[in-house]
Scaffold this motif. Sequence first.
Motif, mmCIF file in Angstrom:
data_model
loop_
_atom_site.group_PDB
_atom_site.id
_atom_site.type_symbol
_atom_site.label_atom_id
_atom_site.label_comp_id
_atom_site.label_asym_id
_atom_site.label_seq_id
_atom_site.Cartn_x
_atom_site.Cartn_y
_atom_site.Cartn_z
ATOM 1 N N UNK A 19 3.763 9.662 6.236
ATOM 2 C CA UNK A 19 3.823 10.789 7.179
ATOM 3 C C UNK A 19 3.313 12.068 6.515
ATOM 4 N N UNK A 20 3.777 12.337 5.299
ATOM 5 C CA UNK A 20 3.394 13.590 4.627
ATOM 6 C C UNK A 20 1.892 13.588 4.343
ATOM 7 N N UNK A 21 1.398 12.469 3.879
ATOM 8 C CA UNK A 21 -0.025 12.388 3.536
ATOM 9 C C UNK A 21 -0.896 12.599 4.777
ATOM 10 N N UNK A 22 -0.539 11.918 5.875
ATOM 11 C CA UNK A 22 -1.370 12.033 7.069
ATOM 12 C C UNK A 22 -1.267 13.436 7.674
ATOM 13 N N UNK A 43 6.445 1.881 10.007
ATOM 14 C CA UNK A 43 5.392 2.629 10.703
ATOM 15 C C UNK A 43 5.859 4.055 10.980
ATOM 16 N N UNK A 44 4.848 4.902 11.280
ATOM 17 C CA UNK A 44 5.076 6.317 11.566
ATOM 18 C C UNK A 44 4.258 6.640 12.799
ATOM 19 N N UNK A 45 4.766 7.534 13.643
ATOM 20 C CA UNK A 45 3.925 8.013 14.759
ATOM 21 C C UNK A 45 3.660 9.494 14.558
ATOM 22 N N UNK A 46 2.389 9.865 14.658
ATOM 23 C CA UNK A 46 1.999 11.266 14.557
ATOM 24 C C UNK A 46 1.713 11.720 15.987
ATOM 25 N N UNK A 47 2.549 12.606 16.505
ATOM 26 C CA UNK A 47 2.440 13.039 17.896
ATOM 27 C C UNK A 47 1.544 14.287 17.938
ATOM 28 N N UNK A 58 -12.311 12.184 12.024
ATOM 29 C CA UNK A 58 -12.444 13.268 11.046
ATOM 30 C C UNK A 58 -11.795 12.937 9.706
ATOM 31 N N UNK A 59 -10.667 12.205 9.754
ATOM 32 C CA UNK A 59 -9.982 11.845 8.511
ATOM 33 C C UNK A 59 -10.589 10.533 8.004
ATOM 34 N N UNK A 60 -10.882 10.482 6.714
ATOM 35 C CA UNK A 60 -11.414 9.219 6.176
ATOM 36 C C UNK A 60 -10.246 8.254 5.941
ATOM 37 N N UNK A 61 -10.337 7.087 6.567
ATOM 38 C CA UNK A 61 -9.261 6.095 6.412
ATOM 39 C C UNK A 61 -9.064 5.748 4.938
ATOM 40 N N UNK A 62 -10.173 5.649 4.230
ATOM 41 C CA UNK A 62 -10.102 5.260 2.814
ATOM 42 C C UNK A 62 -9.504 6.337 1.919
ATOM 43 N N UNK A 63 -9.402 7.548 2.441
ATOM 44 C CA UNK A 63 -8.790 8.593 1.614
ATOM 45 C C UNK A 63 -7.261 8.511 1.688
ATOM 46 N N UNK A 64 -6.733 7.724 2.618
ATOM 47 C CA UNK A 64 -5.275 7.632 2.761
ATOM 48 C C UNK A 64 -4.738 6.554 1.816
ATOM 49 N N UNK A 65 -3.713 6.895 1.091
ATOM 50 C CA UNK A 65 -3.152 5.944 0.127
ATOM 51 C C UNK A 65 -2.097 5.060 0.793
ATOM 52 N N UNK A 66 -1.251 5.672 1.613
ATOM 53 C CA UNK A 66 -0.073 4.947 2.085
ATOM 54 C C UNK A 66 -0.223 4.343 3.488
ATOM 55 N N UNK A 67 -1.334 4.647 4.188
ATOM 56 C CA UNK A 67 -1.542 4.078 5.520
ATOM 57 C C UNK A 67 -2.308 2.765 5.406
ATOM 58 N N UNK A 68 -1.687 1.687 5.865
ATOM 59 C CA UNK A 68 -2.359 0.381 5.805
ATOM 60 C C UNK A 68 -3.280 0.150 6.992
ATOM 61 N N UNK A 69 -2.865 0.659 8.145
ATOM 62 C CA UNK A 69 -3.625 0.430 9.373
ATOM 63 C C UNK A 69 -3.331 1.605 10.284
#
Length: 354
Positions: A19-22, A43-47, A58-69
């Motif tokens: 959550x914090x990273x995203x 899982x986390x939901x970002x509202x 806009x956000x690069x998926x590969x830049x996220x460490x803790x998000x799997x999907x």
Amino acid sequence: MSFTSILLQCRAGFESECAAEFSEQALGAGHTGYVRFERNAGYVRFMLQTDALALLQQVSFRSLVFTRQWCACLEPFDQLPATDRLSVLLGPVATLPACAELLAEVPDTTEGRELLPFAGKLSSAMAQTLRQQAIMLPRKARTDWRMHLFALSGRHLLMGVSPVNNGTKLAMGIRRLKFPAQAPSRSTLKLEEAWHWFVPRHQWGERLGGGKTAVDLGAAPGGWTWQLVQQGMFVTAVDNGPMSEDLMDSGQVVHSREDAFYYQPPKPVDWMVCDVADKPARVTARMLEWALRGWCREMIFNLKLPMKKRHLEVQQCLDMIRTGLEQADISYSLSARHLYHDREEVTCYLDLRR
Ligand SMILES: C[S@@+](CC[C@H](N)C(=O)[O-])C[C@H]1O[C@@H](n2cnc3c(N)ncnc32)[C@H](O)[C@@H]1O
């Protein structure tokens, strides 16, 4: 069509890091929102009120460490009938952008995994119906979006889409690998998964094969060394602990009973991998030293995370490397991921080929 949230899947217990990273990245991309999650839910939901599809681009998926999907979701379906669920779902789902595949997903928790057969059956029936109605394209068609069905119970699910070129086709972001019976430890799967994630499959021959040289720091009993040997590499395994005898019989491994924090290679190697169990900042400083001294071309290392502030710790470690390399004017590419086979740790990749 209205996307009101972004679903982020992660390892259970890592929701606050995810959550914090995203949230930081979303804010950086000019989107405001808030997170909703329960500890250990997986899982986390970002509202958000801004355009969720734009944010995923806009956000690069590969830049996220803790998000799997991830995926941008329609309003949740939370009162599904016990029968004929499809007729309730099809209307809203027909408004999604064109897709050619549908991933059946559940939270990666004990409870969640029990829902997998249900999610699988429902998504197969849905894909079949959507294809018959020409809402979903044939499997091989090229599309910009991938559809997700995320089941939370028989009555409650989320439907969404993620960008094909900025995400992963792996359901739940999980790379399932078979444990090789000859490998000396289960850790072997971490390095294999790391290669799948950080090294494109078509480059394995060129980057991993052809008799390359490697150093494995914290090698015992040899799960990572085994992977290196499988690729045909010649490995110096640095560890005070005993190495698997079968592996030593390969003739491709030299066991050096030295301290990984002091070992120096007699000449540069192609790969250095490190799975030493020590403080992340100490391991990071050592990795930086290898990079600054030009002792290897590519590096995969694991950072064992502290109990708290795990996202912050990872960022501080990555920043230490970035700052050190930028001050020395060394070009590099650095990424990190909480792999499926990682537990309280993350795996990092540093590319120094210039
Ligand atoms: C998680 S295990 C490595 C497992 C290994 N990657 C595998 O696949 O079998 C961590 C290893 O780090 C080693 N280690 C810890 N501190 C070390 C140090 N200062 N120098 C060398 N090895 C160290 C331990 O002996 C242990 O074998």
